[in-house]
Write a protein that holds these residues in place. Structure first.
Motif, PDB file in Angstrom:
ATOM      1  N   UNK A 100       0.834  -1.210   0.000  1.00 21.93           N
ATOM      2  CA  UNK A 100       0.000   0.000   0.000  1.00 21.93           C
ATOM      3  C   UNK A 100       0.864   1.254   0.000  1.00 21.93           C
ATOM      4  N   UNK A 101       1.904   1.240   0.814  1.00 21.99           N
ATOM      5  CA  UNK A 101       2.814   2.381   0.876  1.00 21.99           C
ATOM      6  C   UNK A 101       3.559   2.578  -0.441  1.00 21.99           C
ATOM      7  N   UNK A 102       3.964   1.472  -1.054  1.00 21.80           N
ATOM      8  CA  UNK A 102       4.736   1.547  -2.296  1.00 21.80           C
ATOM      9  C   UNK A 102       3.923   2.139  -3.442  1.00 21.80           C
ATOM     10  N   UNK A 103       2.619   1.886  -3.447  1.00 18.91           N
ATOM     11  CA  UNK A 103       1.780   2.370  -4.541  1.00 18.91           C
ATOM     12  C   UNK A 103       1.744   3.898  -4.628  1.00 18.91           C
ATOM     13  N   UNK A 104       2.027   4.552  -3.510  1.00 15.25           N
ATOM     14  CA  UNK A 104       1.960   6.018  -3.492  1.00 15.25           C
ATOM     15  C   UNK A 104       3.324   6.677  -3.662  1.00 15.25           C
ATOM     16  N   UNK A 105       4.369   5.873  -3.858  1.00 18.91           N
ATOM     17  CA  UNK A 105       5.724   6.406  -3.962  1.00 18.91           C
ATOM     18  C   UNK A 105       6.200   6.445  -5.416  1.00 18.91           C
ATOM     19  N   UNK A 106       6.787   7.534  -5.818  1.00 17.13           N
ATOM     20  CA  UNK A 106       7.340   7.667  -7.167  1.00 17.13           C
ATOM     21  C   UNK A 106       8.569   6.767  -7.322  1.00 17.13           C
ATOM     22  N   UNK A 107       8.612   6.026  -8.427  1.00 19.91           N
ATOM     23  CA  UNK A 107       9.768   5.177  -8.707  1.00 19.91           C
ATOM     24  C   UNK A 107       9.850   3.925  -7.867  1.00 19.91           C
ATOM     25  N   UNK A 108       8.742   3.558  -7.233  1.00 22.65           N
ATOM     26  CA  UNK A 108       8.790   2.422  -6.301  1.00 22.65           C
ATOM     27  C   UNK A 108       8.956   1.077  -6.999  1.00 22.65           C
ATOM     28  N   UNK A 109       8.808   1.046  -8.334  1.00 27.54           N
ATOM     29  CA  UNK A 109       8.977  -0.228  -9.046  1.00 27.54           C
ATOM     30  C   UNK A 109      10.421  -0.721  -9.031  1.00 27.54           C
ATOM     31  N   UNK A 110      11.363   0.140  -8.610  1.00 28.49           N
ATOM     32  CA  UNK A 110      12.783  -0.221  -8.621  1.00 28.49           C
ATOM     33  C   UNK A 110      13.323  -0.557  -7.234  1.00 28.49           C
ATOM     34  N   UNK A 111      12.470  -0.568  -6.231  1.00 31.24           N
ATOM     35  CA  UNK A 111      12.961  -0.758  -4.862  1.00 31.24           C
ATOM     36  C   UNK A 111      13.617  -2.124  -4.681  1.00 31.24           C
ATOM     37  N   UNK A 112      12.975  -3.182  -5.165  1.00 28.53           N
ATOM     38  CA  UNK A 112      13.546  -4.520  -5.001  1.00 28.53           C
ATOM     39  C   UNK A 112      14.870  -4.642  -5.747  1.00 28.53           C
ATOM     40  N   UNK A 113      14.978  -4.019  -6.899  1.00 29.40           N
ATOM     41  CA  UNK A 113      16.240  -4.035  -7.647  1.00 29.40           C
ATOM     42  C   UNK A 113      17.372  -3.473  -6.810  1.00 29.40           C
ATOM     43  N   UNK A 114      17.110  -2.359  -6.132  1.00 25.20           N
ATOM     44  CA  UNK A 114      18.133  -1.716  -5.318  1.00 25.20           C
ATOM     45  C   UNK A 114      18.544  -2.580  -4.135  1.00 25.20           C
ATOM     46  N   UNK A 115      17.616  -3.409  -3.656  1.00 22.75           N
ATOM     47  CA  UNK A 115      17.920  -4.314  -2.550  1.00 22.75           C
ATOM     48  C   UNK A 115      18.755  -5.501  -3.014  1.00 22.75           C
ATOM     49  N   UNK A 116      18.378  -6.093  -4.143  1.00 14.95           N
ATOM     50  CA  UNK A 116      19.004  -7.333  -4.595  1.00 14.95           C
ATOM     51  C   UNK A 116      20.389  -7.103  -5.186  1.00 14.95           C
ATOM     52  N   UNK A 117      20.554  -6.016  -5.906  1.00 12.05           N
ATOM     53  CA  UNK A 117      21.783  -5.817  -6.674  1.00 12.05           C
ATOM     54  C   UNK A 117      23.063  -6.000  -5.857  1.00 12.05           C
ATOM     55  N   UNK A 118      23.152  -5.465  -4.634  1.00  9.31           N
ATOM     56  CA  UNK A 118      24.401  -5.625  -3.873  1.00  9.31           C
ATOM     57  C   UNK A 118      24.690  -7.054  -3.410  1.00  9.31           C
ATOM     58  N   UNK A 119      23.671  -7.921  -3.358  1.00 12.59           N
ATOM     59  CA  UNK A 119      23.887  -9.281  -2.825  1.00 12.59           C
ATOM     60  C   UNK A 119      23.926 -10.348  -3.905  1.00 12.59           C
ATOM     61  N   UNK A 120      23.623 -10.003  -5.155  1.00 11.71           N
ATOM     62  CA  UNK A 120      23.513 -11.041  -6.182  1.00 11.71           C
ATOM     63  C   UNK A 120      24.834 -11.717  -6.473  1.00 11.71           C
ATOM     64  N   UNK A 121      25.940 -11.051  -6.157  1.00 14.83           N
ATOM     65  CA  UNK A 121      27.255 -11.650  -6.397  1.00 14.83           C
ATOM     66  C   UNK A 121      27.520 -12.841  -5.481  1.00 14.83           C
ATOM     67  N   UNK A 122      26.730 -12.969  -4.426  1.00 17.42           N
ATOM     68  CA  UNK A 122      26.942 -14.061  -3.470  1.00 17.42           C
ATOM     69  C   UNK A 122      26.166 -15.332  -3.826  1.00 17.42           C
ATOM     70  N   UNK A 123      25.383 -15.291  -4.906  1.00 13.89           N
ATOM     71  CA  UNK A 123      24.537 -16.422  -5.271  1.00 13.89           C
ATOM     72  C   UNK A 123      24.701 -16.774  -6.745  1.00 13.89           C
ATOM     73  N   UNK A 124      24.256 -17.998  -7.064  1.00 16.95           N
ATOM     74  CA  UNK A 124      24.182 -18.418  -8.464  1.00 16.95           C
ATOM     75  C   UNK A 124      22.793 -18.122  -9.036  1.00 16.95           C
ATOM     76  N   UNK A 125      21.768 -18.292  -8.179  1.00 16.08           N
ATOM     77  CA  UNK A 125      20.392 -18.045  -8.612  1.00 16.08           C
ATOM     78  C   UNK A 125      19.610 -17.377  -7.495  1.00 16.08           C
ATOM     79  N   UNK A 126      18.762 -16.428  -7.877  1.00 13.35           N
ATOM     80  CA  UNK A 126      17.777 -15.838  -6.974  1.00 13.35           C
ATOM     81  C   UNK A 126      16.408 -16.134  -7.569  1.00 13.35           C
ATOM     82  N   UNK A 127      15.545 -16.802  -6.805  1.00 13.52           N
ATOM     83  CA  UNK A 127      14.196 -17.141  -7.252  1.00 13.52           C
ATOM     84  C   UNK A 127      13.192 -16.310  -6.465  1.00 13.52           C
ATOM     85  N   UNK A 128      12.268 -15.668  -7.179  1.00 18.27           N
ATOM     86  CA  UNK A 128      11.269 -14.811  -6.536  1.00 18.27           C
ATOM     87  C   UNK A 128       9.880 -15.390  -6.765  1.00 18.27           C
TER      88      UNK A 128
END
Length: 258
Positions: A100-128
């Motif tokens: 609900x909070x995310x729906x009212x925020x500008x650019x919120x479609x990229x929030x998960x990207x910003x979270x995952x990007x720094x940790x993806x180097x530690x894995x072979x696969x991320x499944x969502x």
């Protein structure tokens, strides 16, 4: 560097959570490091990892909110639970409030990207794992992903939701995530004894031939899947070497060695 795969379909009950869970176990068996993210407020996937007391743990909803509110010095690893050598960022009903909070925020479609990007180097696969809706959470998953795996059952409405999802994928690819691709369509709950299964399988393969991959692996219909989910276990723990366990192992090989 991890490949990030979202498991999605607008239609419910087509095996998204089952596939995310069992594919994670099968990929782990190939010696790969896997992170699973439960992006569904129902948290069914989280419960299959034997997570209890959801009210008292940090979840993906809290993590998204931390990024949304630009909290300083939070660490993604503090939100990760390890179970059977698979890492999980769990979910809970709190994710609904976050959505609900995310729906009212500008650019919120990229929030998960910003979270995952720094940790993806530690894995072979991320499944969502996603909910059966094209909401801001599913859009976040698609914006953060390299590919999307579409699950579809072989019942009468096997392709319901697929075309709508594919249109959304194309929009996101054009406007936000140019690298996004469709990993393939996975047919689930397959009963090869019926003419309906054969007809609908042919229909799906003809409809997307030359355009989108339909996985050679088909997930068989068996009561063991429901029993495993009900008991909160992967099929590999509940019925190792069963037909559905072998099928998910074959799917993992298709994905990892394509």
């Amino acid at each position: 560097m991890a490949e990030i795969i979202t498991v999605a379909n607008r239609k419910g009950g087509v095996g998204k959570t089952t596939t995310t869970l069992n594919l994670a176990y099968s990929i782990k068996e190939l010696g790969k490091k896997v992170l699973v993210i439960d992006l569904d407020p129902q948290a069914n996937l989280t419960r299959c990892f034997d997570v209890e007391n959801l009210e008292n743990i940090k979840t993906i909803g809290h993590l998204l909110m931390a990024e949304l509110e630009e909290e300083e010095n939070y660490s993604v690893k503090d939100y990760v639970i390890s179970y059977d050598k698979i890492d999980l960022i769990p979910s809970s009903i709190y994710l609904s409030a976050t959505e609900t909070q995310m729906r009212s925020e500008t650019g919120s479609e990229r929030i998960l990207s910003e979270i995952i990007e720094p940790v993806r180097e530690h894995y072979d696969y991320v499944l969502i794992d996603t909910s059966p809706a094209l909401n801001i959470l599913t859009i976040n998953a698609l914006c953060a992903s390299d590919s999307v795996l579409v699950t579809a059952d072989t019942q009468m409405f096997a392709v319901v939701g697929i075309n709508e999802l594919l249109k959304t994928v194309q929009k996101i690819k054009k406007r936000v995530n140019s690298g996004l691709k469709v990993k393939g369509i996975l047919l689930t709950m397959c009963d090869n004894r019926t003419n309906l299964y054969k007809t609908l399988t042919e229909q799906v393969e003809e409809m997307f031939q030359g355009r989108i991959k339909v996985f050679q692996t088909k997930i068989p219909k068996t009561v063991k899947v429901g029993e495993a989910i009900y008991s909160g276990q992967s099929i590999k723990k509940y019925a190792k070497d069963s037909s559905v366990d072998v099928a998910y192992d074959n799917l993992a090989k298709e994905i990892c060695y394509e």
